[in-house]
Enzyme design. Structure first.
Site, PDB file in Angstrom:
ATOM      1  N   SER A  49       0.792  -1.240   0.000  1.00  0.00           N
ATOM      2  CA  SER A  49       0.000   0.000   0.000  1.00  0.00           C
ATOM      3  C   SER A  49       0.822   1.287   0.000  1.00  0.00           C
ATOM      4  O   SER A  49       0.299   2.345  -0.312  1.00  0.00           O
ATOM      5  CB  SER A  49      -0.981   0.024   1.167  1.00  0.00           C
ATOM      6  OG  SER A  49      -0.304   0.263   2.379  1.00  0.00           O
ATOM      7  N   LYS A  92       0.774   4.727   6.600  1.00  0.00           N
ATOM      8  CA  LYS A  92       0.170   5.595   5.572  1.00  0.00           C
ATOM      9  C   LYS A  92       0.778   6.993   5.651  1.00  0.00           C
ATOM     10  O   LYS A  92       1.431   7.357   6.615  1.00  0.00           O
ATOM     11  CB  LYS A  92      -1.352   5.713   5.778  1.00  0.00           C
ATOM     12  CG  LYS A  92      -2.103   4.408   5.859  1.00  0.00           C
ATOM     13  CD  LYS A  92      -2.127   3.654   4.553  1.00  0.00           C
ATOM     14  CE  LYS A  92      -2.874   2.329   4.741  1.00  0.00           C
ATOM     15  NZ  LYS A  92      -2.590   1.383   3.705  1.00  0.00           N
TER      16      LYS A  92
END
Length: 187
Positions: A49, A92
């Protein structure tokens, strides 16, 4: 001093030496535990990701002091508790902080009305809306929260789906990729 007194003194000094070593080791362990819990920690990246910035199996280090100062900034990479049943840790990038208005339109992210310049994204990467923040919808980040996205937007489970992330869920902010050794980098 007779021979018996000398032997007694030797035994006593060895016991004192062992005690001193045990105290030193105990203090070192306590300092290490404190350091890991409140200052600095190691983590492994699991999944794609954050590609190309971070790859699967990269080893990263996060600092935790900025959490206490509540000084998380846009663009920083953070780790946080996912809140799912297994309490996975997610990695993230911070896209918005409290007060920012975010919108996804024309396959780009807009913050406070301006398209973000995102040089960390691979060329041609499109940002699509999710179930929480859909395309052409606006969202204002509330106080005490941040909005995060993965750099590999097509596979990232991030705030577009999860909603904003509480500052209380943060584990730290990434400051170093330490492994693989040929890609060591500070952030």
């Amino acid at each position: 001093m007779n021979l018996l007194e000398k032997e007694h003194k030797k035994v006593k000094s060895k016991g004192a030496e062992i005690r001193d070593y045990a105290i030193s080791i105990g203090i070192a362990i306590a300092v290490a535990i404190f350091f890991r819990a409140y200052v600095f920690a190691r983590a492994n990246v699991d999944g794609p990701s954050m590609m190309s910035t971070l790859k699967d199996k990269d080893v990263i280090f996060v600092e935790k002091l900025s959490l206490y100062a509540k000084s998380i900034k846009r663009g920083e990479i953070v780790t946080f508790d996912s809140g799912n049943a297994t309490h996975d840790t997610y990695v993230k990038r911070v896209i918005g902080v409290a007060g920012d208005e975010l919108e996804i339109k024309n396959d780009k992210v807009y913050r406070n009305g301006e398209a973000l310049k995102e040089p960390y994204l691979d060329s041609g990467m499109k940002t699509l809306g999710g179930s929480f923040l859909g395309a052409n919808k606006k969202y204002k980040v509330p106080e005490g929260y941040i909005f995060v996205m993965g750099d590999n937007r097509t596979v990232s489970l991030d705030s577009r789906y999860l909603g904003p992330i509480s500052l209380k869920a943060l584990n730290g902010h990434v400051i170093l990729r330490a492994y693989p050794f040929n890609t060591i980098k500070t952030f």
